[in-house]
Design an enzyme around this catalytic site. Sequence first.
Site, PDB file in Angstrom:
ATOM      1  N   ARG A  14     -66.728  16.821  34.172  1.00 40.90           N
ATOM      2  CA  ARG A  14     -66.370  16.112  32.926  1.00 40.90           C
ATOM      3  C   ARG A  14     -64.925  16.408  32.533  1.00 40.90           C
ATOM      4  O   ARG A  14     -64.039  15.581  32.707  1.00 40.90           O
ATOM      5  CB  ARG A  14     -67.350  16.508  31.803  1.00 40.90           C
ATOM      6  CG  ARG A  14     -67.395  15.536  30.633  1.00 40.90           C
ATOM      7  CD  ARG A  14     -66.232  15.594  29.681  1.00 40.90           C
ATOM      8  NE  ARG A  14     -66.011  16.920  29.135  1.00 40.90           N
ATOM      9  CZ  ARG A  14     -64.988  17.229  28.327  1.00 40.90           C
ATOM     10  NH1 ARG A  14     -64.106  16.304  27.997  1.00 40.90           N
ATOM     11  NH2 ARG A  14     -64.834  18.462  27.888  1.00 40.90           N
ATOM     12  N   ASP A  15     -64.653  17.592  32.031  1.00 38.28           N
ATOM     13  CA  ASP A  15     -63.288  17.893  31.586  1.00 38.28           C
ATOM     14  C   ASP A  15     -62.326  17.821  32.763  1.00 38.28           C
ATOM     15  O   ASP A  15     -61.174  17.403  32.612  1.00 38.28           O
ATOM     16  CB  ASP A  15     -63.247  19.286  30.944  1.00 38.28           C
ATOM     17  CG  ASP A  15     -62.093  19.444  29.964  1.00 38.28           C
ATOM     18  OD1 ASP A  15     -61.511  18.420  29.567  1.00 38.28           O
ATOM     19  OD2 ASP A  15     -61.771  20.581  29.595  1.00 38.28           O
ATOM     20  N   HIS A 207     -63.150  28.283  26.123  1.00 31.69           N
ATOM     21  CA  HIS A 207     -62.678  27.183  26.975  1.00 31.69           C
ATOM     22  C   HIS A 207     -61.151  27.210  26.948  1.00 31.69           C
ATOM     23  O   HIS A 207     -60.554  26.956  25.905  1.00 31.69           O
ATOM     24  CB  HIS A 207     -63.236  25.879  26.375  1.00 31.69           C
ATOM     25  CG  HIS A 207     -62.832  24.621  27.078  1.00 31.69           C
ATOM     26  ND1 HIS A 207     -63.719  23.889  27.832  1.00 31.69           N
ATOM     27  CD2 HIS A 207     -61.668  23.935  27.122  1.00 31.69           C
ATOM     28  CE1 HIS A 207     -63.115  22.804  28.309  1.00 31.69           C
ATOM     29  NE2 HIS A 207     -61.860  22.815  27.883  1.00 31.69           N
ATOM     30  N   HIS A 209     -57.358  26.203  28.759  1.00 35.06           N
ATOM     31  CA  HIS A 209     -56.508  25.472  29.698  1.00 35.06           C
ATOM     32  C   HIS A 209     -55.317  26.366  30.046  1.00 35.06           C
ATOM     33  O   HIS A 209     -54.830  27.122  29.205  1.00 35.06           O
ATOM     34  CB  HIS A 209     -56.065  24.140  29.091  1.00 35.06           C
ATOM     35  CG  HIS A 209     -57.166  23.125  29.070  1.00 35.06           C
ATOM     36  ND1 HIS A 209     -57.269  22.114  29.992  1.00 35.06           N
ATOM     37  CD2 HIS A 209     -58.252  23.002  28.260  1.00 35.06           C
ATOM     38  CE1 HIS A 209     -58.363  21.401  29.743  1.00 35.06           C
ATOM     39  NE2 HIS A 209     -58.983  21.917  28.701  1.00 35.06           N
ATOM     40  N   CYS A 240     -56.813  16.398  28.895  1.00 40.02           N
ATOM     41  CA  CYS A 240     -57.406  15.605  27.811  1.00 40.02           C
ATOM     42  C   CYS A 240     -56.565  14.363  27.603  1.00 40.02           C
ATOM     43  O   CYS A 240     -55.361  14.461  27.369  1.00 40.02           O
ATOM     44  CB  CYS A 240     -57.476  16.432  26.528  1.00 40.02           C
ATOM     45  SG  CYS A 240     -58.039  15.462  25.108  1.00 40.02           S
ATOM     46  N   ASN A 249     -57.880  23.089  33.300  1.00 43.06           N
ATOM     47  CA  ASN A 249     -58.711  24.221  32.869  1.00 43.06           C
ATOM     48  C   ASN A 249     -58.401  25.435  33.741  1.00 43.06           C
ATOM     49  O   ASN A 249     -57.888  25.300  34.844  1.00 43.06           O
ATOM     50  CB  ASN A 249     -60.199  23.893  33.058  1.00 43.06           C
ATOM     51  CG  ASN A 249     -60.683  22.807  32.136  1.00 43.06           C
ATOM     52  OD1 ASN A 249     -60.593  21.625  32.445  1.00 43.06           O
ATOM     53  ND2 ASN A 249     -61.191  23.188  30.997  1.00 43.06           N
TER      54      ASN A 249
HETATM   55 ZN    ZN Z   1     -60.768  21.096  27.951  1.00 45.34          ZN
END
Ligand code: ZN
Length: 302
Positions: A14-15, A207, A209, A240, A249
């Site tokens: 996903r990310d 989370h 990055h 994003c 990430n």
């Molecule tokens: Zn993220």
Amino acid sequence: MYTNHIEMLEVAPRDGLQNEQVLIPTDQKLALIGRAIAAGARRIEVTSFVNPRAVPQMADADAVAAGLPQRDDVTYIGLVMNQRGAERALATGRIDQLGAVSVSTDTFAIANQNQTSQGSVDAAKAIILAAQAAGATGQVTIAAAFGCPFEGEVAEARVLAMAAALAEAGPFEIGLADTIGVANPAHVASLVGKVRDLIAPIPVRVHFHNTRGTGLANVWAAITAGARTVDASIGGLGGCPFAPGASGNVATEDVVYMLERAGVATGLKLAALVDASHWLGTIMGRTLPGMVARAPVFPKLS
Ligand code: ZN
């Protein structure tokens, strides 16, 4: 140190992929999920149920959900932004956990999900309750918890107030996201510790990055301050679409190398992650930012 075991949450499907301009076929997304499971991943953010016009890469969310391996020991997470997304995710019958997003500032909240910051808190609480009502679980991530691409510094008091409000809905956990990679370890230790104390026994997930190279240092600071779960993306893929300058990430294999070498168990197999990272690089047609997959194996296999 609070623990000698950290749970990893794989976010590459996903990310990791959402910001990629070339559409990745559904079967390759499912192959990535299969490789993550084979490497030991037991919580995976598999897709997001959002408007396909806003995030074209996630337009196949229903097909991804339908193709997920039947695994009782794996928690499949679908990211949703509103009630409609929650209904779509739950209707698949394959999503175990809804992930909601609340954003710390109004400017980013409106850019990311067309809500005010407070609106994103209210929406997340409704999503968590909807998940619980359907027999699933719901969790929430506070985005831009360490800094906003539009408004700059974000006060700890703002994040703490959001965490307190979100905790009222009984989330499975609350995540703190450094969406644009501006956090530093001192800030992380401070905020994670305060949120942990505030919402206990609800656990804290983090989370990060690696936009400015502080990702791994932030992971270490977070776990020493009591975070239980760390998001990471195979190969360090990620970004994003609504946050200018956001990059990858922290790479799953880099986090696992650091933690396992330091005596913190993750349940993941490094060699399988490195293989998955190489495979993903060939799918993407470029060298991915993760570092361990580009370095010689250490220690040498006997
Ligand atoms: Zn993220």
